[in-house]
Design a protein around this motif. Structure first.
Motif, PDB file in Angstrom:
ATOM      1  N   MET A  57       0.538  -0.995   0.152  1.00 17.83           N
ATOM      2  CA  MET A  57      -0.189  -0.050   0.326  1.00 17.83           C
ATOM      3  C   MET A  57       0.481   1.394  -0.094  1.00 17.83           C
ATOM      4  SD  MET A  57      -3.335  -0.099   1.768  1.00 17.83           S
ATOM      5  CE  MET A  57      -3.359   0.093   3.347  1.00 17.83           C
ATOM      6  N   PRO A  58       2.486   1.374   0.227  1.00 18.05           N
ATOM      7  CA  PRO A  58       2.920   2.211  -0.483  1.00 18.05           C
ATOM      8  C   PRO A  58       2.389   3.195  -1.114  1.00 18.05           C
ATOM      9  CG  PRO A  58       4.280   0.255   0.383  1.00 18.05           C
ATOM     10  CD  PRO A  58       2.755  -0.099   0.386  1.00 18.05           C
ATOM     11  N   THR A  59       2.548   4.278  -1.429  1.00 18.26           N
ATOM     12  CA  THR A  59       2.371   5.102  -2.584  1.00 18.26           C
ATOM     13  C   THR A  59       3.625   5.842  -2.818  1.00 18.26           C
ATOM     14  OG1 THR A  59      -0.163   4.511  -2.809  1.00 18.26           O
ATOM     15  CG2 THR A  59       1.142   6.809  -3.545  1.00 18.26           C
ATOM     16  N   TYR A  60       3.802   5.613  -3.500  1.00 13.29           N
ATOM     17  CA  TYR A  60       5.032   6.900  -4.260  1.00 13.29           C
ATOM     18  C   TYR A  60       4.868   8.021  -5.508  1.00 13.29           C
ATOM     19  CZ  TYR A  60       8.575   3.629  -2.092  1.00 13.29           C
ATOM     20  OH  TYR A  60       9.289   3.266  -1.376  1.00 13.29           O
ATOM     21  N   HIS A  61       5.158   9.783  -4.889  1.00 14.05           N
ATOM     22  CA  HIS A  61       5.356   9.983  -5.523  1.00 14.05           C
ATOM     23  C   HIS A  61       6.539  10.563  -5.458  1.00 14.05           C
ATOM     24  CE1 HIS A  61       1.160  10.409  -4.544  1.00 14.05           C
ATOM     25  NE2 HIS A  61       0.730  11.034  -5.903  1.00 14.05           N
ATOM     26  N   ILE A  62       7.719  10.908  -7.225  1.00 13.06           N
ATOM     27  CA  ILE A  62       8.500  11.009  -7.615  1.00 13.06           C
ATOM     28  C   ILE A  62       8.353  12.429  -8.877  1.00 13.06           C
ATOM     29  CG2 ILE A  62      10.577  10.191  -8.534  1.00 13.06           C
ATOM     30  CD1 ILE A  62       9.839   7.748  -7.942  1.00 13.06           C
ATOM     31  N   GLU A  63       9.085  13.448  -7.596  1.00 17.15           N
ATOM     32  CA  GLU A  63       9.520  14.463  -8.813  1.00 17.15           C
ATOM     33  C   GLU A  63      11.063  14.630  -9.430  1.00 17.15           C
ATOM     34  OE1 GLU A  63       6.221  17.910  -7.145  1.00 17.15           O
ATOM     35  OE2 GLU A  63       7.605  16.997  -5.932  1.00 17.15           O
ATOM     36  N   MET A  64      10.805  14.930 -10.804  1.00 15.61           N
ATOM     37  CA  MET A  64      12.010  14.971 -11.218  1.00 15.61           C
ATOM     38  C   MET A  64      12.036  15.666 -12.678  1.00 15.61           C
ATOM     39  SD  MET A  64      12.382  10.851 -12.109  1.00 15.61           S
ATOM     40  CE  MET A  64      11.660  10.432 -13.814  1.00 15.61           C
ATOM     41  N   MET A  65      13.420  15.878 -12.772  1.00 14.59           N
ATOM     42  CA  MET A  65      12.884  17.321 -14.550  1.00 14.59           C
ATOM     43  C   MET A  65      12.434  16.630 -14.756  1.00 14.59           C
ATOM     44  SD  MET A  65      14.393  20.450 -13.930  1.00 14.59           S
ATOM     45  CE  MET A  65      15.395  20.930 -12.696  1.00 14.59           C
ATOM     46  N   GLU A  66      12.264  17.153 -15.963  1.00  9.85           N
ATOM     47  CA  GLU A  66      11.788  15.715 -16.902  1.00  9.85           C
ATOM     48  C   GLU A  66      13.004  16.230 -18.066  1.00  9.85           C
ATOM     49  OE1 GLU A  66       9.099  19.363 -20.044  1.00  9.85           O
ATOM     50  OE2 GLU A  66      11.139  20.520 -19.907  1.00  9.85           O
ATOM     51  N   GLY A  67      12.517  15.124 -19.005  1.00  7.29           N
ATOM     52  CA  GLY A  67      13.919  14.622 -20.427  1.00  7.29           C
ATOM     53  C   GLY A  67      14.030  12.791 -19.426  1.00  7.29           C
ATOM     54  N   ARG A  68      13.531  12.469 -18.960  1.00 10.30           N
ATOM     55  CA  ARG A  68      13.905  11.140 -18.493  1.00 10.30           C
ATOM     56  C   ARG A  68      13.124  10.151 -19.572  1.00 10.30           C
ATOM     57  NH1 ARG A  68      17.534  12.044 -14.230  1.00 10.30           N
ATOM     58  NH2 ARG A  68      17.145  13.816 -13.274  1.00 10.30           N
ATOM     59  N   THR A  69      14.155   9.110 -20.079  1.00 11.21           N
ATOM     60  CA  THR A  69      13.222   8.771 -20.982  1.00 11.21           C
ATOM     61  C   THR A  69      12.846   7.392 -20.437  1.00 11.21           C
ATOM     62  OG1 THR A  69      15.233   6.420 -20.783  1.00 11.21           O
ATOM     63  CG2 THR A  69      15.117   8.529 -22.586  1.00 11.21           C
ATOM     64  N   ILE A  70      11.604   6.168 -21.338  1.00  7.37           N
ATOM     65  CA  ILE A  70      10.844   5.266 -20.469  1.00  7.37           C
ATOM     66  C   ILE A  70      11.251   4.340 -20.029  1.00  7.37           C
ATOM     67  CG2 ILE A  70       8.756   3.474 -21.582  1.00  7.37           C
ATOM     68  CD1 ILE A  70       7.224   6.212 -21.886  1.00  7.37           C
ATOM     69  N   GLU A  71      12.601   4.125 -20.943  1.00  9.88           N
ATOM     70  CA  GLU A  71      13.569   2.973 -20.330  1.00  9.88           C
ATOM     71  C   GLU A  71      13.642   3.462 -18.917  1.00  9.88           C
ATOM     72  OE1 GLU A  71      14.090  -0.159 -21.934  1.00  9.88           O
ATOM     73  OE2 GLU A  71      12.307   0.768 -23.310  1.00  9.88           O
ATOM     74  N   GLN A  72      13.704   4.188 -18.592  1.00 10.04           N
ATOM     75  CA  GLN A  72      14.878   4.912 -17.060  1.00 10.04           C
ATOM     76  C   GLN A  72      13.479   4.684 -16.379  1.00 10.04           C
ATOM     77  OE1 GLN A  72      16.706   8.705 -18.747  1.00 10.04           O
ATOM     78  NE2 GLN A  72      18.486   8.177 -17.284  1.00 10.04           N
ATOM     79  N   LYS A  73      12.320   5.107 -16.869  1.00 13.16           N
ATOM     80  CA  LYS A  73      11.413   5.196 -15.890  1.00 13.16           C
ATOM     81  C   LYS A  73      10.640   4.264 -15.288  1.00 13.16           C
ATOM     82  CE  LYS A  73       9.172   9.650 -17.103  1.00 13.16           C
ATOM     83  NZ  LYS A  73       7.725  10.062 -17.824  1.00 13.16           N
ATOM     84  N   LYS A  74      10.942   2.650 -16.551  1.00 13.96           N
ATOM     85  CA  LYS A  74      10.651   1.295 -16.519  1.00 13.96           C
ATOM     86  C   LYS A  74      11.456   0.742 -15.451  1.00 13.96           C
ATOM     87  CE  LYS A  74       8.881  -0.038 -20.916  1.00 13.96           C
ATOM     88  NZ  LYS A  74       9.151  -0.817 -22.151  1.00 13.96           N
ATOM     89  N   LYS A  75      12.600   1.088 -15.567  1.00 13.38           N
ATOM     90  CA  LYS A  75      13.923   0.075 -14.964  1.00 13.38           C
ATOM     91  C   LYS A  75      13.441   1.087 -13.204  1.00 13.38           C
ATOM     92  CE  LYS A  75      18.913  -0.533 -14.470  1.00 13.38           C
ATOM     93  NZ  LYS A  75      19.443  -0.174 -15.502  1.00 13.38           N
ATOM     94  N   LEU A  76      13.612   2.078 -12.904  1.00 14.73           N
ATOM     95  CA  LEU A  76      13.060   3.058 -11.864  1.00 14.73           C
ATOM     96  C   LEU A  76      12.220   2.706 -11.189  1.00 14.73           C
ATOM     97  CD1 LEU A  76      14.127   4.763 -10.136  1.00 14.73           C
ATOM     98  CD2 LEU A  76      12.925   6.898 -10.479  1.00 14.73           C
ATOM     99  N   VAL A  77      10.394   2.143 -11.546  1.00 18.52           N
ATOM    100  CA  VAL A  77       9.328   1.991 -11.157  1.00 18.52           C
ATOM    101  C   VAL A  77       9.553   0.208 -10.637  1.00 18.52           C
ATOM    102  CG1 VAL A  77       8.363   3.134 -11.853  1.00 18.52           C
ATOM    103  CG2 VAL A  77       8.227   1.552 -12.987  1.00 18.52           C
ATOM    104  N   ALA A  78      10.670  -0.559 -11.557  1.00 17.12           N
ATOM    105  CA  ALA A  78      11.096  -2.101 -11.103  1.00 17.12           C
ATOM    106  C   ALA A  78      11.821  -1.676 -10.045  1.00 17.12           C
ATOM    107  CB  ALA A  78      11.220  -2.593 -12.452  1.00 17.12           C
ATOM    108  N   GLU A  79      12.777  -1.056  -9.764  1.00 15.78           N
ATOM    109  CA  GLU A  79      13.844  -1.298  -8.561  1.00 15.78           C
ATOM    110  C   GLU A  79      13.234  -0.919  -7.940  1.00 15.78           C
ATOM    111  OE1 GLU A  79      17.450  -2.175  -8.467  1.00 15.78           O
ATOM    112  OE2 GLU A  79      15.987  -3.585  -9.819  1.00 15.78           O
TER     113      GLU A  79
END
Lengths: 63, 63, 63, 63, 63, 63
Positions: B1-23
């Motif tokens: 049930m933990p809910t994360y909000h991540i604010e980051m500077m725009e410009g990350r790729t979908i591949e980076q997001k995919k990897k980040l949320v998995a990790e």
């Protein structure tokens, strides 16, 4: 280390944002102490169709 | 049930997001227990004109 | 500069929080680059009476 | 004075938003009292590439 | 999957919260579709000393 | 209508909060226009055990 989130209706200019973050940071340091570099400010530009007051979106005419 | 909000500077790729949320989900389950399905992560891509540190927007040159 | 907000049910130990923030920071730097010092994480401990799923507070028995 | 933030997957129509904010405001006043004008609601339309559950972005096929 | 955050002045009873989350969830499903279980609601009870309108904290007498 | 959320380490006095919200509201109206009454500010006092920078909670000694 204070972190600000400011939600405001979209349409402000970059000049207004520049001035606003400078002023907010200045008064924060004045009142709370600390260094300006510890103040982070994140702005969200909200579309009129995404803000409601009194149950009515701000895209609608208001009586 | 933990809910994360991540604010980051725009410009990350979908591949980076995919990897980040998995990790993030993996380490969360490791440390807190629970099932991966109970972990929600919401990302906000922040424009440089909407983030300030030290009273200066990240669109500006920094000394 | 990524900033995390984590909302989780109250009751985690300091040890769990210590480990969680260390791991989150590590995977963030691995995936996005940047320095660990640029990663801020804020945790909110949510009371069971303040979280609902399916229209029912988590203080209630669930069928 | 209650302030709502609603995060939902992008793609809802203006008609749905109009109806949702009207209903949310109505039930809020019914349950908590106060005037409709004191209820603010801010909606965030979240892109599928920015929401993950179970460690997987909602742009991905789900098993 | 809609996720609500509700900020309101502290002092509401559990009964009010129970009723509020049930009603919010009901109208959300009516308007947006989906299942009640996909609706999460997080409440924040805000102290009067932590909310200001018009530059004045709500602990102060208002003219 | 701008809405501020300020997260800061717990321990500020009421006097500091009073002054901060007055100043923030004043500079907001100066820069963006509008009336002071349209400015809402919500403060969150964050415990040291709930804020981490560089992967380390602020309850820990820092090198």
């Amino acid at each position: 280390m204070p972190t600000y989130h400011i939600e405001m209706m979209e349409g402000r200019t970059i000049e207004q944002k520049k001035k606003l973050v400078a002023e907010i940071t200045r008064v924060t340091v004045e009142v709370l102490g600390g260094s300006p570099d510890s103040v982070d400010i994140l702005i969200t530009d909200v579309k009129r169709e995404n803000w409601a007051t009194g149950g009515v979106l701000w895209t609608e005419p208001r009586s």
